[in-house]
Scaffold this motif. Structure first.
Motif: not given
Ligand SMILES: *Cc1c(COP(=O)(O)O)cnc(C)c1O
Length: 466
Positions: A155-177
């Motif tokens: 988020t180009d360091f914008f979340s730190n400044l303006k809070g989250t919710g700027l972009a619908p971020l998604v992350a991934y890991c395995s079901s065994e993680a």
């Protein structure tokens, strides 16, 4: 007062030595109900000083029997949490000095030793020189930190400044993680719904075809993928994801690639093992816990990352006047690399451990653990009443008695409640698996052998009863 302290010190040092020779003779796990210990502790603290001997007697009579003995060679559950003589000695010094390692000025030697020891450790596990390292309290914190840096970068360091919710971020890991990834995602404000748990394929590895198609689908649907966490040794079965493939995918989509090697990372000190984890050096960040398998007492989690500037930019806040010293900004200030401000002097125990054993001996110990794991696996495979359930990568074995899930759970429960041994379970392809792993400094083949005989005897006893 001084005399009492000296006497108490002598008593404790004698006790430490005695414990290390007697640890295998104690019941490895306590047989208790919740509240059994609590009700033995007085409701109010003492108004007047108590003698050390009363205190120590209570420790031995009330507390010790209520503990799990993680250093016992009869402990085969969870993951080991191994300590060692040099680590115990260093902990005594750390407690005595009780220095604060938040920034360079607060204890210059602590910061500089941490920089050096992390370079040693980086080289020891074969990471390229572009990685910098810092010691954290836990793998959970390290993974949370990686998640936060990845969020800021995406988020180009914008979340730190303006809070989250700027972009619908998604992350991934395995079901065994490990669940610490989801916890980090929640704390980082990403939302646990936005963690995609990718199904696994053979040997509990992440299915990277599904990873790729899920990322593409998410992009099509307006989400912003930002992080993939790869596993180098899952908690269930020490499965290793295809890290080279994951790296290629993260490069293609410009995602942060973090590796959770909390337990198995210690095995990377063996050059001959690195082949099965190929690609780990391609990560943006990686965590492993010397407090699990590298003979250093809890807590000591090694977090390495390539671009430390992103980390510092994520965490640093305007320095208050009272902390400012000349050249403050030019120094490495590890509080800018961590969640909290205050930090323990963890580098000292790692320094003691590495120097006390030397790298050759450390390799020999880990190599021997893996060899013992291989032997145990062979014994199990050679008994037709048992079956191995998944590939063994290190010294963790998942197997079952050829019978129902209920019988396997009964075997585990029976052994655990005897206090003779302690072992765990997991599920492999929806079947209950007996899960064993170990890492004590002095564990030998005969400890494993008596454990294996016990499992065989109990299993056969239950079979007769069916
Ligand atoms: C143990 C473990 C963790 C959690 O470690 P902490 O240091 O207790 O937070 C995370 N991931 C894996 C794979 C683990 O085995």
């Amino acid at each position: 007062m001084e005399q009492d302290f000296k006497k108490a010190l002598n008593i404790i040092s004698d006790w430490i030595l005695e414990y290390s020779t007697q640890k295998n003779n104690l019941p490895v796990s306590p047989k208790l109900k919740f509240g059994d210990i609590y009700k033995q502790i007085p409701k109010c603290p003492p108004e007047n000083a108590e003698s050390f001997s009363t205190l120590f007697t209570d420790f031995k009579q009330k507390i010790l029997p209520g503990l799990m003995h993680w250093q016992s060679n009869n402990f085969f559950g969870l993951f080991p949490n191994t300590t060692s003589p040099p680590s115990i000695l260093a902990e005594m010094l750390i407690a005595t000095l009780n220095v604060q390692c938040m920034n360079w000025t607060a204890s210059p030697a602590a910061t500089e030793l941490e920089i050096s020891v992390m370079e040693w450790l980086r080289d020891l596990i074969g990471l390229p020189k572009e990685f910098s390292g810092v010691l954290q309290d836990s793998a959970s914190s390290s993974t949370l930190i990686a998640t936060l840096i990845a969020r800021e970068k995406a988020t180009d360091f914008f979340s730190n400044l303006k809070g989250t919710g700027l972009a619908p971020l998604v992350a991934y890991c395995s079901s065994e993680a490990h669940f610490s990834i989801e916890k980090g995602i929640k704390i980082a404000g990403i939302g646990s719904q936005n963690l995609r748990k990718i199904p696994t394929c053979e040997n509990q590895k992440m299915n990277t075809d599904i990873l790729l198609s899920t990322i593409e689908e998410d992009i099509k649907n307006g989400f912003k993928p930002f992080l993939v966490v790869g596993a180098l040794g899952t908690t269930g079965s020490t499965a290793i994801d295809d890290l080279e493939k994951i790296s290629a995918i993260t490069k293609k989509y410009n995602l942060w690639f973090h590796i959770d090697a909390a337990y198995a990372g210690a095995a990377l000190i063996l050059p001959e093992i690195r082949d099965i984890a190929k690609g780990y050096e391609l990560a943006d960040s990686i965590v492993f816990n010397p407090h699990k398998w590298l003979l250093t007492s809890f807590e000591c989690s090694a977090f390495f990352l390539k671009e430390k500037n992103n980390l510092v930019r994520t965490f640093s806040v305007k320095t208050p006047e009272y902390l400012k010293e000349t050249h403050f900004e030019e120094n490495t200030n590890f509080s800018d690399w961590s969640l909290g401000l205050g930090r323990r002097f963890r580098a000292l125990k790692l320094w003691f451990v590495i120097r006390w054993y030397g790298t050759d001996k450390l390799r020999e110990i880990i190599r021997n653990h893996i060899l013992l794991g291989q032997k145990m696996e062979n014994w199990i495979a050679n008994d037709s009443e048992f079956e191995i359930l998944t590939q063994r990568n290190f010294n963790l074995i998942c197997f079952r008695f050829r019978s129902s899930d209920e019988v396997n759970l009964k075997i585990i429960d029976h052994i655990n409640s005897s206090g003779k041994f302690f072992l765990g379970h997991t599920k492999i392809n929806n079947q209950v698996a007996i899960r064993i792993v170990f890492g004590q400094i002095d564990i030998q083949e005969d400890h494993l052998q008596s454990f294996w005989y016990e499992i065989q005897n109990i299993a056969k006893k239950f079979k007769k009863e069916i």
